[in-house]
Motif scaffolding. Structure first.
Motif, PDB file in Angstrom:
ATOM      1  N   CYS A  75     -29.871  -5.790 -47.336  1.00  0.00           N
ATOM      2  CA  CYS A  75     -28.444  -6.111 -47.494  1.00  0.00           C
ATOM      3  C   CYS A  75     -27.558  -5.095 -46.788  1.00  0.00           C
ATOM      4  O   CYS A  75     -26.419  -5.372 -46.450  1.00  0.00           O
ATOM      5  CB  CYS A  75     -28.073  -6.186 -48.977  1.00  0.00           C
ATOM      6  SG  CYS A  75     -27.873  -4.569 -49.751  1.00  0.00           S
ATOM      7  N   CYS A 117     -26.763   0.265 -48.953  1.00  0.00           N
ATOM      8  CA  CYS A 117     -27.113   1.688 -49.058  1.00  0.00           C
ATOM      9  C   CYS A 117     -27.148   2.382 -47.704  1.00  0.00           C
ATOM     10  O   CYS A 117     -27.214   3.610 -47.631  1.00  0.00           O
ATOM     11  CB  CYS A 117     -28.488   1.839 -49.709  1.00  0.00           C
ATOM     12  SG  CYS A 117     -29.817   1.167 -48.661  1.00  0.00           S
ATOM     13  N   CYS A 130     -31.787   2.438 -53.088  1.00  0.00           N
ATOM     14  CA  CYS A 130     -31.807   1.194 -52.340  1.00  0.00           C
ATOM     15  C   CYS A 130     -32.452   0.135 -53.223  1.00  0.00           C
ATOM     16  O   CYS A 130     -33.561   0.330 -53.711  1.00  0.00           O
ATOM     17  CB  CYS A 130     -32.618   1.352 -51.048  1.00  0.00           C
ATOM     18  SG  CYS A 130     -32.802  -0.219 -50.180  1.00  0.00           S
ATOM     19  N   CYS A 162     -33.116  -2.959 -52.264  1.00  0.00           N
ATOM     20  CA  CYS A 162     -33.768  -4.027 -51.508  1.00  0.00           C
ATOM     21  C   CYS A 162     -35.122  -3.656 -50.919  1.00  0.00           C
ATOM     22  O   CYS A 162     -36.086  -4.383 -51.066  1.00  0.00           O
ATOM     23  CB  CYS A 162     -32.881  -4.475 -50.346  1.00  0.00           C
ATOM     24  SG  CYS A 162     -31.251  -5.052 -50.823  1.00  0.00           S
TER      25      CYS A 162
HETATM   26  S1  FES Z   1     -30.739  -2.492 -48.142  1.00  0.00           S
HETATM   27 FE1  FES Z   1     -29.851  -3.389 -49.893  1.00  0.00          FE
HETATM   28  S2  FES Z   1     -29.525  -1.647 -51.133  1.00  0.00           S
HETATM   29 FE2  FES Z   1     -30.644  -0.827 -49.526  1.00  0.00          FE
END
Ligand code: FES
Ligand SMILES: Cc1cc2nc3c(=O)[nH]c(=O)nc-3n(C[C@H](O)[C@H](O)[C@H](O)COP(=O)(O)OP(=O)(O)OC[C@H]3O[C@@H](n4cnc5c(N)ncnc54)[C@H](O)[C@@H]3O)c2cc1C
Ligand code: FES
Lengths: 160, 292
Positions: free
Chosen positions: A101, A104, A136, A138
């Protein structure tokens, strides 16, 4: 007692003015007063690392800094990194799938731009130790570690 | 999460800082790295009317060794404590412990003085200060005073500091060159405050027997403390594996950790025993490295 005052900040090499109360977080002044929304805000108590910027070339939490404290200091934000082409670190994050996403990512890039200057040839354990300061949700971190080590190698090669 | 309003002051000398703090009394708070006070302000757990910024007081950012004492200014950042060649030579245990505080960006801003005054029961710097018998140097408009670390820490986040006073420096007796040291902590996530932290120093006599052993524990009481080791348990002993077991069991018996929903007392006790065991093994290993 908490009147607004005009402060002069040096952000990404440019002098900027803002009218702020002393209690204004640096992260809010960057985003809201100066329009530099690349610095993200997650927790506002120093834990998530999303707001990490450089103060005099050292990584620091913008949410634990009051903008009024920053007069006379140099602030560097994600907007200054990879203006023309991606930096080696950004390129490696891209190639190694080090972000999903991207929330972070600005904090991670700022942290490691500074770290790799101090430590051009880090061990994996050192990279993991430093990465512990950035949450992070994700990636599961693995690809970020791979990307940082790759960026370090690329940057070492580019050195004279 | 935004702090309540405050007025901001940026003194250029220690004298001016003390003057401001004296003038505003209980309504003022000094800010150093802001890595503990920042969260408290943002969450409004602290609501000072005046913030006195110590960051321009460069005279409080120093490392020096004089007459067997390593003195560090209160504004010395954790990163400098962790990486300074002088600290690593004079007190490698202090440097190693500083390297484990929070995370890399936190260590760039957080200061030794701020850590001691914040006085989290599990924090690294208070633990090492107590183990090493450091002395805290305090300034106020009335003059300077000095206090032993073990008297400075009074309770959870409570230290012997009056309104208007600041910590100016900390004096650590240099670690004897023949002393080994160990520092161990356990936290669920890397960089979190420790659940339990243990520091130890160990010196051996020429015949390989134990000449001196000090152990301190953080995170098991309201303040970090040094275990008063019964000389009969260690003095003159040969540091065998079973002796290490005996010492760690002895330390675990001497603590009375609080029982809470997240961490049962028994767990903290077992953790302490394991960390003391590993810490003393580390200490023994690096005395031998020194000796070799
Ligand atoms: S890429 Fe989504 S929070 Fe790290
Ligand atoms: C994500 C995160 C993780 C952390 N993890 C750890 C950890 O694992 N271990 C650990 O020990 N700490 C940890 N910390 C806290 C960090 O070490 C702080 O730097 C430290 O506790 C306070 O130092 P500071 O310089 O930031 O002080 P500040 O936050 O500026 O101040 C703390 C307190 O001390 C007072 N003060 C500061 N300097 C002086 C002085 N010279 N004289 C008198 N009063 C003073 C202030 O008024 C305030 O009450 C963490 C912080 C964060 C945000
Ligand atoms: S927003 Fe600053 S660390 Fe999370």
């Amino acid at each position: 007692m908490s009147d607004k005052r005009t402060i002069t900040l040096t952000v990404n090499g440019t002098t900027r003015e803002a009218d702020v109360e002393p209690r204004r977080l640096l992260s809010d002044v960057l985003r809201e007063d100066l329009g530099l929304t690349g610095t993200h805000v997650g927790c506002e108590h120093g834990v998530c690392g999303a707001c990490t910027v450089l103060i005099d070339d050292k990584p620091a939490r913008a949410c634990l800094t009051y903008a009024v404290q920053m007069e006379g200091h140099e602030i560097t934000t994600i907007e200054a990194v990879g203006e023309e082409t991606l930096s080696p670190l950004q390129q490696a994050l891209h190639e190694e799938h080090g972000l999903q996403c991207g929330f972070c990512t600005p904090g991670i890039v700022m942290t490691f731009e500074a770290f790799l200057r101090e430590m051009p040839d880090p061990s994996e354990a050192q990279v993991r130790d430093v990465l512990s300061g950035n949450l992070c949700r994700c990636t599961g971190y693995q690809n970020i570690v791979v990307a940082v080590l790759k960026a370090a190698a690329v940057m070492r090669e580019k050195r004279p | 999460m935004k702090p309540a309003s405050f007025d901001y002051h940026r003194p250029q000398t220690v004298e001016d800082a003390l003057g401001l703090l004296a003038r505003f009394g209980e309504t003022a708070k000094p800010i150093a790295g802001g890595q503990s006070l920042g969260p408290m302000l943002n969450m409004r757990l602290a609501r000072p009317r005046h913030l006195v910024d110590l960051n321009d007081l460069v005279e409080l950012d120093f490392v020096r060794v004089v007459d067997g004492v390593l003195e560090l200014g209160a504004m010395t950042r954790h990163q400098r404590v962790a990486t300074s060649a002088e600290v690593r030579r004079a007190h490698p245990l202090l440097a190693a412990a500083a390297a484990t505080i929070g995370h890399y960006p936190i260590r760039q801003r957080g200061t030794l003085g701020g850590s001691l005054v914040h006085a989290d029961p599990a924090a690294q710097m208070p633990l090492i200060a107590v183990l090493a018998n450091a002395r805290i140097v305090i300034g106020g408009v009335g003059g300077m005073r000095e206090i032993a670390a073990c008297d400075f820490f009074q309770s959870v986040m409570t230290v012997d500091l009056r309104a208007g006073e600041i910590v100016t420096s900390v004096r650590f007796p240099v670690l004897a060159p023949n002393a080994g040291w160990g520092f161990r902590l356990f936290s669920r996530r890397h960089g979190d405050f420790a659940m339990v932290a243990v520091a130890a120093t160990l010196a051996l006599a020429d015949d390989g027997r134990v000449a001196d052993l000090k152990v301190a524990v953080g995170g098991v009481a309201s303040v970090p403390f040094r275990i008063d080791l019964d000389a009969s348990v260690f003095a003159g002993a040969t540091p065998t594996a079973s002796w290490i077991e005996e010492i760690s069991a002895h330390v675990a018996e001497r603590i009375a950790p609080e029982d809470n929903a997240l961490v049962p007392a028994e767990y903290r006790r077992e953790l302490t025993e394991a960390l003391v065991r590993d810490g003393i093994k580390d200490a023994l290993r690096n005395t031998q490295v020194e000796a070799a």
